[in-house]
Scaffold this active site. Structure first.
Site, short mmCIF file in Angstrom:
data_model
loop_
_atom_site.label_atom_id
_atom_site.label_comp_id
_atom_site.label_asym_id
_atom_site.label_seq_id
_atom_site.Cartn_x
_atom_site.Cartn_y
_atom_site.Cartn_z
N ARG A 286 -134.05 24.21 121.64
CA ARG A 286 -135.31 24.93 121.89
C ARG A 286 -136.25 24.19 122.85
NH1 ARG A 286 -139.47 24.60 118.77
NH2 ARG A 286 -139.70 26.80 118.31
N ASP B 207 -146.27 23.95 119.08
CA ASP B 207 -145.43 23.49 117.97
C ASP B 207 -145.99 22.20 117.38
OD1 ASP B 207 -143.49 25.41 117.88
OD2 ASP B 207 -142.02 24.30 119.06
N PRO C 267 -126.29 7.50 108.11
CA PRO C 267 -127.56 7.47 107.36
C PRO C 267 -128.49 6.33 107.79
CG PRO C 267 -125.67 7.37 105.85
CD PRO C 267 -125.12 7.40 107.23
N GLU D 2 -116.23 8.68 103.25
CA GLU D 2 -117.10 7.50 103.15
C GLU D 2 -117.65 7.10 104.51
OE1 GLU D 2 -118.34 6.13 100.43
OE2 GLU D 2 -117.28 7.78 99.46
N1 SAH Z 1 -120.69 5.87 102.57
C1 SAH Z 1 -121.80 6.20 103.38
C2 SAH Z 1 -122.18 7.66 103.21
C3 SAH Z 1 -121.14 8.58 103.76
S1 SAH Z 1 -121.72 10.22 103.81
C4 SAH Z 1 -122.94 5.27 103.03
O1 SAH Z 1 -122.76 4.37 102.28
O2 SAH Z 1 -124.04 5.43 103.52
C5 SAH Z 1 -120.57 10.94 104.92
C6 SAH Z 1 -121.03 11.14 106.35
O3 SAH Z 1 -122.11 12.02 106.37
C7 SAH Z 1 -121.51 9.90 107.06
O4 SAH Z 1 -120.44 9.19 107.60
C8 SAH Z 1 -122.40 10.48 108.13
O5 SAH Z 1 -121.65 10.87 109.27
C9 SAH Z 1 -122.95 11.72 107.47
N2 SAH Z 1 -124.30 11.50 106.95
C10 SAH Z 1 -124.66 11.28 105.68
N3 SAH Z 1 -125.99 11.15 105.54
C11 SAH Z 1 -126.52 11.30 106.78
C12 SAH Z 1 -127.84 11.28 107.30
N4 SAH Z 1 -128.89 11.08 106.52
N5 SAH Z 1 -127.99 11.48 108.63
C13 SAH Z 1 -126.94 11.68 109.43
N6 SAH Z 1 -125.66 11.72 108.99
C14 SAH Z 1 -125.44 11.53 107.69
#
Ligand code: SAH
Length: 256
Positions: free
Chosen positions: A154, A169, A90, A117
């Site tokens: 794409r 696009d 994230p 997590e």
């Molecule tokens: N504990 C983490 C959240 C884990 S969510 C935190 O505190 O931020 C589980 C998994 O989902 C992450 O390890 C990641 O691989 C994926 N994920 C979650 N949100 C994402 C996002 N906005 N973009 C890309 N991958 C994401």
């Protein structure tokens, strides 16, 4: 030459549906892209094929263990010379059209999909870039990997039948796309703009440019600052800023 994706995941079936439809399916069939899913459970050693474990220091939830990921990566190195390794996080670099373009020029792209997590931090030693698809939390990286692969595929040469559609696009030239209409010309009292039925191609392309600028100004003004604007674009924008429409522009600039 084709682009190869290698997706490291605990849910390889997740991608089956994605591969079955539309542009992605065609690109796979014509060999423009490969999507190889690598099941992390195939790289575990215990009877239960465990991929996760508790978090050191305490706290809720589980983490993806490093061993299966590193082992899968060791295997990958035997089939790929120069893999570019992404991990979904994230807090990663925000995915956008520019990022998609960069990836479309690579040969082998690996996407490590987090779950639970997240992943053990030591995995980052094999990662080139962390990638996020937006400021929200998903339950796993698989949906992010789908988004990434879809937008990259794409962009690959000869994937879209009308390569023109890439150029029109949204985001391709820093602006949003223009409004489009199909038949019927009138539906429930709503008419297609007259100009589009006129057959006047010069006027139509001016109208479309005007609408692109207007939509970008109204919905994503931040994009205008970075866009590559011509003198004509700037003239149009002067009308748009004043709340004027395309007809005012045509009259004001004496275009016929
Ligand atoms: N504990 C983490 C959240 C884990 S969510 C935190 O505190 O931020 C589980 C998994 O989902 C992450 O390890 C990641 O691989 C994926 N994920 C979650 N949100 C994402 C996002 N906005 N973009 C890309 N991958 C994401």
């Amino acid at each position: 030459m084709s682009l190869r994706f290698f997706v490291l995941t605990i849910f390889p079936d997740f991608f089956d549906c994605f591969k079955k439809y539309g542009i992605v399916n065609k690109a796979l069939k014509t060999g423009k892209v490969q999507i190889n899913t690598i099941n992390l459970r195939d790289f575990t050693e215990d009877k239960h094929r465990t991929v996760d474990d508790v978090v050191y220091g305490g706290g809720p939830g589980m983490l993806l263990k490093p061993e299966p990921i590193f082992k899968a990566y060791d295997y990958l190195k035997t089939v790929s010379q120069n893999p570019f390794v992404l991990i979904t996080e994230p807090w990663g670099r925000k995915f956008d059209q520019q990022f998609a373009k960069e990836l479309s020029q690579k040969e082998d792209v690996v996407i490590i999909c987090g779950r639970y997590e997240g992943v053990d931090e030591r995995v980052k030693t094999i990662v080139h870039q962390e990638v996020s698809i937006g400021d929200f939390i998903l339950s796993g990286g698989e949906t992010a990997a789908l988004v990434i692969m879809d937008s990259v595929i794409r962009l690959l040469p000869e994937v879209l039948s009308e390569e023109e559609s890439l150029k029109v696009d949204s985001f391709s030239d820093g602006l949003l796309g223009y409004p489009n209409y199909t038949r019927p010309a009138e539906f429930r009292g709503m008419k297609v703009p007259e100009i589009l039925l006129s057959g006047n191609h010069k006027l139509i392309s001016l109208w479309r440019r005007f609408q692109q600028l207007k939509r970008t100004y109204e919905k994503r003004p931040d994009l205008l600052e970075k866009a590559n604007l011509s003198l004509e674009d700037k003239k149009m924008l002067n009308y748009i800023y004043k709340g004027k429409d395309f007809e005012d522009y045509i009259k004001g600039e004496k275009i016929d």
